[in-house]
Design a protein around this motif. Sequence first.
Motif, mmCIF file in Angstrom:
data_model
loop_
_atom_site.group_PDB
_atom_site.id
_atom_site.type_symbol
_atom_site.label_atom_id
_atom_site.label_comp_id
_atom_site.label_asym_id
_atom_site.label_seq_id
_atom_site.Cartn_x
_atom_site.Cartn_y
_atom_site.Cartn_z
ATOM 1 N N CYS B 121 -2.943 20.600 17.761
ATOM 2 C CA CYS B 121 -4.203 21.561 17.933
ATOM 3 C C CYS B 121 -5.229 20.753 17.813
ATOM 4 N N SER B 122 -5.244 19.553 18.324
ATOM 5 C CA SER B 122 -6.444 18.609 18.143
ATOM 6 C C SER B 122 -7.133 18.125 19.546
ATOM 7 N N THR B 128 -10.471 21.990 17.254
ATOM 8 C CA THR B 128 -10.326 21.631 15.703
ATOM 9 C C THR B 128 -11.046 22.550 15.061
ATOM 10 N N THR B 131 -9.248 25.800 14.791
ATOM 11 C CA THR B 131 -7.968 25.846 13.955
ATOM 12 C C THR B 131 -8.330 25.827 12.645
ATOM 13 N N LEU B 132 -9.236 24.839 12.101
ATOM 14 C CA LEU B 132 -9.641 24.829 10.849
ATOM 15 C C LEU B 132 -9.855 25.987 10.343
#
Lengths: 219, 189
Positions: B121-122, B128, B131-132
């Motif tokens: 997922c980067s 990112t 996602t975080l």
Amino acid sequence: MSGRHPFTLLALAAALPALAWTLPAPWGPAGTFAVALMLCLPARVARTALFTAAPFWLFLFLLHDRVTAVAIALRLSTMIASFVWLVAILPPARLVEALVAAGYSVHFAFLFAATLSAVPALRARAQRIVDAQRCRGLATRGGPLNRLRALRALALPLVLSALHEVDERALALETRGLSAGARRTPLAPPPDSTAERVVRWALIAGCVAGVVGRVLWRV
Amino acid sequence: MSIRLLALIPVAVAINLALSAAVDAVNLPLFLDTTGTILATALAGPVVGVTTGVLTSLTNSFRNPTYLPFVVVQVLVALYAWFAARAGLFRNLKVAIPAGLGLGILAAAASTPISYKIFGCSTSGGVTLMTLLGRKLGMSEIGACAFSAFVSDFGDKAVTFGLVATVLHALPKRTAARFPLALRSIGAA
């Protein structure tokens, strides 16, 4: 290395990431990354590869624990370094010559070569359109709706002008007999040797062995 | 494949990759990197669209190799656009934009496993961060990955479909008629 047959270079650039994903982490991907980086050094693109891969290391450490982040980052870095090396060492025209010499359709070779030349030309035109519309006073800032309206004013002329080119290109291709379907003779086909063919097959066999090993190891 | 359709493919790939200049100018969180694929499919059908999509991923990977694994998404986009063109979903913006939202869901669903398995997922700074944010909201790893893919794709594909519909309607009828699917896409045939 740049004198090698394009298919050998392609096979090596594809095999390294494939092995990085199949060999157990961290030593498998670390080894493939080291090989990819060593290939980049004489081609003077090691720094480009490292700079391209660096953000992924940062993002991965933000998202995952250390072990997972290192494993994924090494695999991604292998992929990035292999492709950066391939792009630096293999001119597209040489690949097209190799494809034609290997008996691939001339349409296939045309698509590849025409795309590589069309992209920078259209990018330059896109920038000219952006500059021209700004000169005419197009406001590209403000609320989202304003920006979407500006986007339409930028994108529409670009896409329509590109589509109008299709007829000209088709006519030029017909004039050059591309529709005839005859096999072309490459002007300077890259030399291929038995040793290089053996290397290519060995790389494929190595990748297959890596997949089989991974599956058995998991079982 | 006719010569005209063959000549269309490199142009459509270039459209996919050149529109980033327009997006950068207006500073919107969009990619528009499937515009050429959708347009080529709406004009000439799935073979031209899928070829455009695959070539786009290949060409883009010369600049940034991380695009290559997402070739599957380009193929799915072309197939969805074919369905949309056959159904005449480019006939006006009221129909095209919801169809684009549908493609956004499909593209997010297709890109999530690739983003999760290959990139953790980067894929970019924005992804990112999203996602975080998803993780902070209590989502699982793959759930947060799907959330970020959904946020990136949903609006982008709606705007792309709207843009393609606008282009198809702006094309002179004579030019449109030279492509096998163009008039059907806009509900004129």
